[in-house]
Write an enzyme that holds these catalytic residues in place. Sequence first.
Site, PDB file in Angstrom:
ATOM      1  N   HIS A  90     -65.511  59.522 -37.966  1.00 26.82           N
ATOM      2  CA  HIS A  90     -65.575  60.460 -39.095  1.00 26.82           C
ATOM      3  C   HIS A  90     -65.451  59.683 -40.404  1.00 26.82           C
ATOM      4  CE1 HIS A  90     -64.163  62.973 -35.712  1.00 26.82           C
ATOM      5  NE2 HIS A  90     -65.008  63.844 -36.244  1.00 26.82           N
ATOM      6  N   ASP A  92     -62.451  56.060 -34.593  1.00 29.01           N
ATOM      7  CA  ASP A  92     -62.845  57.310 -35.227  1.00 29.01           C
ATOM      8  C   ASP A  92     -64.112  57.095 -36.061  1.00 29.01           C
ATOM      9  OD1 ASP A  92     -63.046  59.717 -36.554  1.00 29.01           O
ATOM     10  OD2 ASP A  92     -60.950  59.775 -37.159  1.00 29.01           O
TER      11      ASP A  92
END
Length: 141
Positions: free
Chosen positions: A17, A15
Amino acid sequence: MKDRPTVVTGTVGVDAHVIGTKILSRALREAGFNVVELGAQTPPEEFIKAAQETDADAILMSSLYGMAELDLQGFKEKCIEAGLEDVILYIGGILGISRHDFKEDEEKFKKLGFDRVYPPDVDIQAAIEDLRRDLKARGKL
């Protein structure tokens, strides 16, 4: 007992983010915590290594891509094997794919060994207060 608890933060798995973990890390520093910030795309093993090297009291992970359950299979057991049986584990974010009830995610991640599980819109100050209570309950604060 430490006067400045150490926490490891980061975004688990592939991920990318990173905004949530950066906001959390900053809020923790402002609240007086020693923060080891691992950033985005951090393999679960890196959290364990950082916690060992810094004698961390807690690991706080975020994930927004819905695949954290796969990334974290056996994570608690690996923490125990690494001598981190008493480290507090928190995770927050979008923890499942498609629309579903957050309670399902909370149950899944608690079964994986996480002490607390938060939705993506969590109040960070409330999470920090939870952390203080959990650290105090374990005699770490």
